[in-house]
Design a protein around this motif. Structure first.
Motif, PDB file in Angstrom:
ATOM      1  N   ARG A   1      50.990 -24.335  13.239  1.00 47.09           N
ATOM      2  CA  ARG A   1      51.008 -22.872  13.330  1.00 47.09           C
ATOM      3  C   ARG A   1      49.944 -22.355  14.296  1.00 47.09           C
ATOM      4  O   ARG A   1      50.169 -21.388  15.029  1.00 47.09           O
ATOM      5  N   LEU A   2      48.782 -22.996  14.314  1.00 50.73           N
ATOM      6  CA  LEU A   2      47.716 -22.558  15.213  1.00 50.73           C
ATOM      7  C   LEU A   2      48.117 -22.760  16.676  1.00 50.73           C
ATOM      8  O   LEU A   2      47.811 -21.915  17.521  1.00 50.73           O
ATOM      9  N   VAL A   3      48.790 -23.864  16.965  1.00 51.86           N
ATOM     10  CA  VAL A   3      49.233 -24.116  18.345  1.00 51.86           C
ATOM     11  C   VAL A   3      50.236 -23.053  18.782  1.00 51.86           C
ATOM     12  O   VAL A   3      50.157 -22.520  19.897  1.00 51.86           O
ATOM     13  N   LEU A   4      51.179 -22.705  17.908  1.00 49.51           N
ATOM     14  CA  LEU A   4      52.163 -21.677  18.250  1.00 49.51           C
ATOM     15  C   LEU A   4      51.493 -20.309  18.416  1.00 49.51           C
ATOM     16  O   LEU A   4      51.860 -19.528  19.290  1.00 49.51           O
ATOM     17  N   SER A   5      50.506 -20.034  17.573  1.00 50.40           N
ATOM     18  CA  SER A   5      49.776 -18.766  17.692  1.00 50.40           C
ATOM     19  C   SER A   5      48.978 -18.709  18.986  1.00 50.40           C
ATOM     20  O   SER A   5      48.911 -17.667  19.642  1.00 50.40           O
ATOM     21  N   LEU A   6      48.384 -19.827  19.362  1.00 51.26           N
ATOM     22  CA  LEU A   6      47.654 -19.904  20.628  1.00 51.26           C
ATOM     23  C   LEU A   6      48.593 -19.663  21.802  1.00 51.26           C
ATOM     24  O   LEU A   6      48.245 -18.980  22.765  1.00 51.26           O
ATOM     25  N   THR A   7      49.812 -20.202  21.685  1.00 47.16           N
ATOM     26  CA  THR A   7      50.815 -19.999  22.733  1.00 47.16           C
ATOM     27  C   THR A   7      51.121 -18.512  22.918  1.00 47.16           C
ATOM     28  O   THR A   7      51.173 -18.007  24.048  1.00 47.16           O
ATOM     29  N   LEU A   8      51.305 -17.813  21.790  1.00 47.14           N
ATOM     30  CA  LEU A   8      51.565 -16.373  21.869  1.00 47.14           C
ATOM     31  C   LEU A   8      50.344 -15.626  22.401  1.00 47.14           C
ATOM     32  O   LEU A   8      50.472 -14.666  23.166  1.00 47.14           O
ATOM     33  N   ASP A   9      49.161 -16.075  21.995  1.00 44.07           N
ATOM     34  CA  ASP A   9      47.926 -15.416  22.429  1.00 44.07           C
ATOM     35  C   ASP A   9      47.715 -15.559  23.940  1.00 44.07           C
ATOM     36  O   ASP A   9      47.085 -14.716  24.573  1.00 44.07           O
ATOM     37  N   LEU A  10      48.257 -16.631  24.502  1.00 49.39           N
ATOM     38  CA  LEU A  10      48.123 -16.860  25.945  1.00 49.39           C
ATOM     39  C   LEU A  10      49.112 -16.031  26.754  1.00 49.39           C
ATOM     40  O   LEU A  10      49.096 -16.075  27.988  1.00 49.39           O
ATOM     41  N   GLY A  11      49.985 -15.294  26.054  1.00 46.81           N
ATOM     42  CA  GLY A  11      50.893 -14.383  26.744  1.00 46.81           C
ATOM     43  C   GLY A  11      52.295 -14.898  26.950  1.00 46.81           C
ATOM     44  O   GLY A  11      53.077 -14.285  27.692  1.00 46.81           O
ATOM     45  N   VAL A  12      52.639 -16.020  26.305  1.00 47.44           N
ATOM     46  CA  VAL A  12      54.010 -16.535  26.421  1.00 47.44           C
ATOM     47  C   VAL A  12      54.967 -15.577  25.711  1.00 47.44           C
ATOM     48  O   VAL A  12      54.675 -15.075  24.622  1.00 47.44           O
ATOM     49  N   ASP A  13      56.100 -15.318  26.324  1.00 42.60           N
ATOM     50  CA  ASP A  13      57.110 -14.413  25.762  1.00 42.60           C
ATOM     51  C   ASP A  13      57.544 -14.917  24.378  1.00 42.60           C
ATOM     52  O   ASP A  13      57.879 -16.092  24.207  1.00 42.60           O
ATOM     53  N   ALA A  14      57.563 -14.005  23.401  1.00 42.18           N
ATOM     54  CA  ALA A  14      57.960 -14.377  22.031  1.00 42.18           C
ATOM     55  C   ALA A  14      59.382 -14.902  21.975  1.00 42.18           C
ATOM     56  O   ALA A  14      59.727 -15.697  21.088  1.00 42.18           O
ATOM     57  N   ASN A  15      60.234 -14.491  22.919  1.00 42.27           N
ATOM     58  CA  ASN A  15      61.607 -14.986  22.960  1.00 42.27           C
ATOM     59  C   ASN A  15      61.678 -16.480  23.258  1.00 42.27           C
ATOM     60  O   ASN A  15      62.681 -17.137  22.976  1.00 42.27           O
ATOM     61  N   LEU A  16      60.592 -17.007  23.836  1.00 43.20           N
ATOM     62  CA  LEU A  16      60.559 -18.425  24.194  1.00 43.20           C
ATOM     63  C   LEU A  16      59.882 -19.274  23.129  1.00 43.20           C
ATOM     64  O   LEU A  16      59.661 -20.477  23.340  1.00 43.20           O
ATOM     65  N   LEU A  17      59.554 -18.671  21.984  1.00 39.46           N
ATOM     66  CA  LEU A  17      58.782 -19.377  20.960  1.00 39.46           C
ATOM     67  C   LEU A  17      59.530 -20.603  20.432  1.00 39.46           C
ATOM     68  O   LEU A  17      58.928 -21.662  20.220  1.00 39.46           O
ATOM     69  N   GLN A  18      60.841 -20.478  20.206  1.00 43.89           N
ATOM     70  CA  GLN A  18      61.609 -21.627  19.711  1.00 43.89           C
ATOM     71  C   GLN A  18      61.639 -22.757  20.746  1.00 43.89           C
ATOM     72  O   GLN A  18      61.597 -23.937  20.387  1.00 43.89           O
ATOM     73  N   LEU A  19      61.697 -22.380  22.030  1.00 42.98           N
ATOM     74  CA  LEU A  19      61.661 -23.383  23.096  1.00 42.98           C
ATOM     75  C   LEU A  19      60.311 -24.097  23.096  1.00 42.98           C
ATOM     76  O   LEU A  19      60.237 -25.327  23.227  1.00 42.98           O
ATOM     77  N   VAL A  20      59.236 -23.315  22.942  1.00 45.97           N
ATOM     78  CA  VAL A  20      57.890 -23.896  22.883  1.00 45.97           C
ATOM     79  C   VAL A  20      57.769 -24.809  21.660  1.00 45.97           C
ATOM     80  O   VAL A  20      57.180 -25.891  21.733  1.00 45.97           O
ATOM     81  N   THR A  21      58.328 -24.371  20.532  1.00 44.06           N
ATOM     82  CA  THR A  21      58.284 -25.177  19.308  1.00 44.06           C
ATOM     83  C   THR A  21      58.963 -26.522  19.530  1.00 44.06           C
ATOM     84  O   THR A  21      58.407 -27.577  19.186  1.00 44.06           O
ATOM     85  N   ALA A  22      60.159 -26.496  20.119  1.00 43.98           N
ATOM     86  CA  ALA A  22      60.891 -27.735  20.381  1.00 43.98           C
ATOM     87  C   ALA A  22      60.111 -28.637  21.337  1.00 43.98           C
ATOM     88  O   ALA A  22      60.027 -29.856  21.136  1.00 43.98           O
ATOM     89  N   GLY A  23      59.518 -28.027  22.370  1.00 40.05           N
ATOM     90  CA  GLY A  23      58.739 -28.798  23.331  1.00 40.05           C
ATOM     91  C   GLY A  23      57.508 -29.424  22.701  1.00 40.05           C
ATOM     92  O   GLY A  23      57.158 -30.577  22.995  1.00 40.05           O
ATOM     93  N   PHE A  24      56.848 -28.670  21.818  1.00 40.40           N
ATOM     94  CA  PHE A  24      55.642 -29.178  21.157  1.00 40.40           C
ATOM     95  C   PHE A  24      55.980 -30.351  20.248  1.00 40.40           C
ATOM     96  O   PHE A  24      55.274 -31.362  20.221  1.00 40.40           O
ATOM     97  N   VAL A  25      57.072 -30.217  19.490  1.00 41.61           N
ATOM     98  CA  VAL A  25      57.489 -31.318  18.609  1.00 41.61           C
ATOM     99  C   VAL A  25      57.854 -32.544  19.439  1.00 41.61           C
ATOM    100  O   VAL A  25      57.492 -33.676  19.099  1.00 41.61           O
ATOM    101  N   LEU A  26      58.561 -32.341  20.548  1.00 36.18           N
ATOM    102  CA  LEU A  26      58.906 -33.455  21.444  1.00 36.18           C
ATOM    103  C   LEU A  26      57.644 -34.138  21.962  1.00 36.18           C
ATOM    104  O   LEU A  26      57.572 -35.375  22.027  1.00 36.18           O
ATOM    105  N   LEU A  27      56.632 -33.340  22.287  1.00 39.46           N
ATOM    106  CA  LEU A  27      55.379 -33.892  22.806  1.00 39.46           C
ATOM    107  C   LEU A  27      54.686 -34.766  21.777  1.00 39.46           C
ATOM    108  O   LEU A  27      54.272 -35.897  22.076  1.00 39.46           O
TER     109      LEU A  27
END
Length: 288
Positions: A250-276
């Motif tokens: 959850r902290l990584v996803l929150s950091l992603t949003l805090d860095l200005g990533v579009d909230a619409n891309l959150l699921q994409l970021v989630t999938a990418g983070f899990v893949l990583l």
């Protein structure tokens, strides 16, 4: 700071989900997709009972029973009807969508004007701090109970069923019953996570469980990576690391949003983070 406190609270609330995934996938080696439906089921039962002014001491047991029944049904379909565990989970998850919608009678139930776990118990005057202490105490008790269960003879039999089913069956253990019980326990924990999240966010939505399994899976993979790195064999430390994995996720996803990533891309970021985090251990082994 409050932004990251929110992420921490969400991580604590998702720890029950992560524990459920840990039991189904890491102890029993069963990819259980029932999670998406049982998570929403826990939230739905919570919302319906709260809006019908049911006493707080009845809501949590009802959530646990509802989630347990969903998991047990998946286990029965898998073990008694000999249907693939993944397909059994998908079937139950699909059925639960209709069950959840029927129970709510609408696609969304707000809880803002009703008493919840986080305002019934007053530990601190600050709402966020009060929620932190309440959910922390809740999670500590939960981990203590699961840790104790896994250390009992029954818990050892559960773990042995996942490690070597043929061996434990030769000792007279009913492995089908173990799997049904394990899936019931896993989905009861998942429902508890829905119970916490629905009260924390102040509403229950019929679609809130879509893709939620990836949150639990990501948390467990983080925990598994840490367990392998530090070569941990203790059940208690493993459960604590599952909680840590949920918080880190959850902290990584929150950091992603805090860095200005579009909230619409959150699921994409989630999938990418899990893949990583899935790929990292394999990449390290390949490098060696």
């Amino acid at each position: 700071m409050e932004f990251y406190l929110t992420a921490l609270l969400q991580g604590f609330s998702f720890s029950a989900l992560a524990l459920g995934i840990f039991i189904s996938m890491k102890i029993f080696n069963i990819p259980d997709i029932t999670t998406d439906g049982s998570y929403t089921l826990g939230a739905v039962v919570t919302a319906v009972m709260i809006t019908h002014h049911q006493p707080a001491y009845l809501i949590l047991p009802a959530v646990i029973v509802a989630g347990g029944l969903a998991g047990a049904l998946t286990g029965i379909i898998h073990t008694k009807l000999k249907i693939n565990a993944l397909l059994a989970g998908i079937l139950v998850m699909t059925a639960l969508y209709s069950v959840n919608l029927t129970l709510m009678g609408t696609s969304n139930l707000p809880l803002n004007n009703f008493p919840t776990l986080f305002n019934l118990v007053q530990i601190s005057a600050d709402p966020n701090h009060n929620t932190f202490w309440v959910v922390s105490a809740f999670v500590i008790v939960l981990i203590a109970l699961i840790g104790y269960l896994l250390k009992t003879d029954f818990g050892i039999a559960m773990r042995a069923t996942g490690n070597s089913e043929s061996m434990i069956r030769s000792l007279g253990v009913n492995t089908d019953r173990m799997k049904i019980t394990g899936l019931a326990l896993a989905n009861a924990l998942t429902a508890v996570s829905g119970y916490l999240i629905s009260q924390y966010q102040g509403f229950t939505d019929i679609s809130m469980g879509i893709g939620i399994v990836i949150v639990g899976l990501g948390s467990v993979i983080i925990a598994e990576t840490l367990i392998n790195w530090f070569r941990i064999t203790s059940v208690w430390l493993s459960l604590i690391l599952v909680l840590t994995g949920a918080v880190i996720f959850r902290l990584v996803l929150s950091l992603t949003l805090d860095l200005g990533v579009d909230a619409n891309l959150l699921q994409l970021v989630t999938a990418g983070f899990v893949l990583l985090i899935v790929s990292l251990p394999r990449l390290r082994l390949r490098t060696r």
